[in-house]
Design an enzyme around this catalytic site. Structure first.
Site, PDB file in Angstrom:
ATOM      1  CE  LYS A 267      30.169  31.177  40.079  1.00 40.59           C
ATOM      2  NZ  LYS A 267      31.177  32.248  39.863  1.00 40.59           N
ATOM      3  CG  ASP A 272      34.686  31.625  43.992  1.00 40.44           C
ATOM      4  OD1 ASP A 272      35.690  30.877  44.091  1.00 40.44           O
ATOM      5  OD2 ASP A 272      34.547  32.473  43.092  1.00 40.44           O
ATOM      6  CE  LYS A 279      36.601  34.740  44.622  1.00 41.15           C
ATOM      7  NZ  LYS A 279      36.877  35.560  43.445  1.00 41.15           N
ATOM      8  CG  ASP A 290      30.369  32.857  43.168  1.00 42.60           C
ATOM      9  OD1 ASP A 290      29.879  33.646  42.358  1.00 42.60           O
ATOM     10  OD2 ASP A 290      31.430  32.224  42.971  1.00 42.60           O
ATOM     11  CG  ASP A 349      38.812  33.265  41.943  1.00 44.04           C
ATOM     12  OD1 ASP A 349      37.742  32.719  42.285  1.00 44.04           O
ATOM     13  OD2 ASP A 349      39.128  34.419  42.282  1.00 44.04           O
ATOM     14  NE  ARG A 353      35.549  32.030  33.432  1.00 43.67           N
ATOM     15  CZ  ARG A 353      36.190  33.164  33.157  1.00 43.67           C
ATOM     16  NH1 ARG A 353      36.958  33.242  32.076  1.00 43.67           N
ATOM     17  NH2 ARG A 353      36.076  34.216  33.929  1.00 43.67           N
TER      18      ARG A 353
HETATM   19  N1  BES Z   1      32.546  34.647  41.773  1.00 41.95           N
HETATM   20  C1  BES Z   1      33.612  35.326  41.154  1.00 41.95           C
HETATM   21  C2  BES Z   1      33.189  36.626  40.488  1.00 41.95           C
HETATM   22  C3  BES Z   1      32.927  37.779  41.418  1.00 41.95           C
HETATM   23  C4  BES Z   1      33.955  38.476  41.993  1.00 41.95           C
HETATM   24  C5  BES Z   1      31.632  38.199  41.639  1.00 41.95           C
HETATM   25  C6  BES Z   1      33.696  39.559  42.818  1.00 41.95           C
HETATM   26  C7  BES Z   1      31.365  39.286  42.440  1.00 41.95           C
HETATM   27  C8  BES Z   1      32.398  39.962  43.045  1.00 41.95           C
HETATM   28  C9  BES Z   1      34.237  34.440  40.052  1.00 41.95           C
HETATM   29  O1  BES Z   1      34.220  33.097  40.311  1.00 41.95           O
HETATM   30  C10 BES Z   1      35.645  34.844  39.946  1.00 41.95           C
HETATM   31  O2  BES Z   1      36.380  34.642  40.855  1.00 41.95           O
HETATM   32  N2  BES Z   1      36.010  35.428  38.807  1.00 41.95           N
HETATM   33  C11 BES Z   1      37.327  35.895  38.601  1.00 41.95           C
HETATM   34  C12 BES Z   1      37.697  35.594  37.171  1.00 41.95           C
HETATM   35  C13 BES Z   1      39.150  35.816  36.878  1.00 41.95           C
HETATM   36  C14 BES Z   1      40.000  34.828  37.623  1.00 41.95           C
HETATM   37  C15 BES Z   1      39.355  35.667  35.387  1.00 41.95           C
HETATM   38  C16 BES Z   1      37.355  37.388  38.879  1.00 41.95           C
HETATM   39  O3  BES Z   1      36.387  38.082  38.591  1.00 41.95           O
HETATM   40  O4  BES Z   1      38.336  37.855  39.453  1.00 41.95           O
HETATM   41 ZN    ZN Z   2      32.779  32.378  41.534  1.00 42.42          ZN
HETATM   42 MN    MN Z   3      35.940  32.481  41.397  1.00 40.49          MN
END
Ligand code: BES
Ligand code: ZN
Ligand code: MN
Length: 495
Positions: A267, A272, A279, A290, A349, A353
């Site tokens: 990825k 992000d 966020k 990210d 967010d 995926r």
């Molecule tokens: N890049 C983030 C995941 C992440 C968050 C990695 C904090 C390290 C620290 C990913 O793109 C994301 O935002 N995932 C969301 C998924 C949710 C919306 C289902 C998450 O983890 O909050």
């Molecule tokens: Zn992300």
């Molecule tokens: Mn995200």
């Protein structure tokens, strides 16, 4: 730093500092005992004076020893002789570097690897010495005005081995240097902010790396090509950004053209913000990390090329930003992936995926032996496992076992989570084939389930590195993981 093997006797060593180990109850290692005898018991006497008993990670620097050409001796605690684990050995290496840096010595000879480490051979100990030292000396100064006003003086590390250990020593040195170099490349790329390390920048770095190795080639696909491929999920993420998306393709040819390759997918989200599902502000800067999965894939291919492994490996890195914008994905939008499956985007967010699923579909054209994807995919992974192991999910038990084994031997560990059919329920959508989120429960697993829908045609493992790719807090920065895991997995496959 410059690393080399030394075969001289201790008396012939030309170094400023000799690094030796001692165990609990002040039991000296073999060479330390010899040196102690020459110095008429000075080492043990000084350990006693300072109340140092041999706990893992203690150290004592002795200046002006006046032993041949040696100026200093650094003694490093190794804990109980009978249970010196791989982790304890790494801890001792970390402990050694601090006094070495601070005392201003220019070169050192380490003999820490003469200690027996449980289930590990000499090559492993040499390799870890290089990895740990190189990472401990790493500094990220390229964006500061006075970049290198005070670089550490330590410039040479000799690893002392006996003639008959030459082969193991050289193997450890070679692997350690390749892995360490790749880790530092990943750390540099990851520590660069989003305004420097954009998707195009990542693509250029991959091209630059490919130019350094004959067997490595790079190709960077732009948005028009992604459009032609039908990568509707991937492109929906980059729509909200002014930086164009890139699909970075690195191909390493270490075996014949008809040998099926291993495919690594990483990825490469260079920033992000969450998109319209924005966020919170706190720590949002860390979302420049990210792209650690993508950078680790690029860097690992460099290590594979440097080691000249006799296998074929393909690295695929979807790179994009995820920002809020008038053109960005909106909750409720439905997009069509390259596989034909439609996806309802309930949370913008959950973008990782979306860029990965089309890349997994793209991976199919290589008829891969196995596909391994690495991604900072879910915050939930940090909740579930903390920051020690990465999360592993796989549709193949044998592959999962190989990844776990690579994690154990490299020290870059993973812990497997189930991808049971039961979880797939959570991804049901009223309006599309599947939703991009599965609700608050088991977020790491439902993200893995989402990806599994695009990986049914090959052996596949997914590694969630959200908790392991970088450190937060006072020593914020990229860790260099999962490079050791990826490279070890490929070294093991190369036999
Ligand atoms: N890049 C983030 C995941 C992440 C968050 C990695 C904090 C390290 C620290 C990913 O793109 C994301 O935002 N995932 C969301 C998924 C949710 C919306 C289902 C998450 O983890 O909050
Ligand atoms: Zn992300
Ligand atoms: Mn995200």
């Amino acid at each position: 730093m410059d690393y080399s093997l030394k075969y001289a006797t201790p008396e012939e060593l030309h170094a400023d500092c000799l690094v030796l180990g001692y165990y609990e109850k002040r039991k000296l290692t073999e060479t330390a005992a010899k040196v102690d005898a020459v110095l008429e018991g000075l080492l043990v006497k000084l350990l006693k004076r300072d109340d140092l008993e041999g706990k893992t990670g203690e150290s004592l620097l002795i200046n002006h020893v006046g032993l041949g050409k040696l100026d200093r001796i650094l003694l490093v605690g190794l804990g109980k002789r009978s249970d010196l684990s791989a982790a304890a050995f790494r801890k001792a290496l970390v402990a050694a570097i601090k006094p070495l840096k601070e005392c201003g010595t220019k070169s050192a000879v380490s003999l820490l690897h003469e200690a027996e480490v449980q289930d590990r051979d000499l090559a492993w100990k040499i390799r870890q010495s290089v990895e740990v030292f190189e990472n401990a000396l790493y500094r990220f100064t390229q964006l500061k005005k006075d970049a290198d006003s005070k670089p550490p003086k330590l410039a040479k590390l000799h690893l002392w081995v006996e003639q008959e250990q030459r082969e193991a020593g050289e193997q450890g040195l070679r692997q350690g240097q390749a892995i360490a170099r790749a880790m530092l490349l990943l750390r540099d790329l990851a520590n660069l902010p989003g305004n420097v390390c954009t998707p195009s920048y990542l693509g250029e770095q991959a091209e630059k790396l490919a130019k350094q190795h004959k067997k490595l080639s790079a190709k960077v696909l732009g948005e028009a090509e992604l459009e032609d491929l039908g990568m509707g999920a991937f492109l929906s993420v980059s729509k909200g950004s002014r930086q164009p998306a890139r699909l970075i393709v690195l191909e390493y040819r270490g075996a014949s053209a008809k040998t099926k390759p291993y495919v690594l997918v990483g990825k490469g989200l260079t920033f992000d913000a969450g998109g319209i599902s924005l966020k919170p502000a706190a720590n949002m800067d860390e979302m420049k990390y990210d792209m650690c999965g993508g950078a680790s894939v690029i860097a690992s291919l460099g290590a594979v090329a440097e080691l000249g492994l006799p296998i074929n490996v393909v690295g695929l890195v979807p790179a994009s930003e995820n920002l809020p914008d008038g053109a960005a994905n909106k909750p409720g939008d439905v997009v069509t992936s390259m596989s034909g499956l439609t996806i309802e985007i309930l949370n913008t967010d959950a973008e990782g995926r979306l860029i990965l699923c089309d890349t997994l579909t793209y991976a199919k054209r290589y008829e891969p032996v196995a596909v391994l994807d690495v991604a900072t995919l879910t915050g939930a992974c940090i909740v579930a496992l903390g920051r020690h192991p990465s999360g592993l999910m796989s549709n193949d038990d044998e592959l999962a076992g190989q990844v776990i084994a690579a994690g154990d031997s490299s020290g870059d560990r993973v812990w497997r989570l189930p991808l049971w059919e039961d979880y797939q329920e959570q991804l049901k959508s009223n309006f599309a084939d599947l939703a991009n989120i599965g609700g608050p429960d088991g977020g790491t697993i439902t993200a893995g389930c989402f990806l599994s829908r695009f990986a049914a045609d090959f052996k596949w493992a997914h590694v969630d590195i959200a908790g392991t790719a970088w450190k937060t807090g006072a020593d914020k920065g990229a860790t260099g993981r999962p490079v050791p895991l990826l490279v070890q997995y490929l070294i093991d496959r190369a036999g």
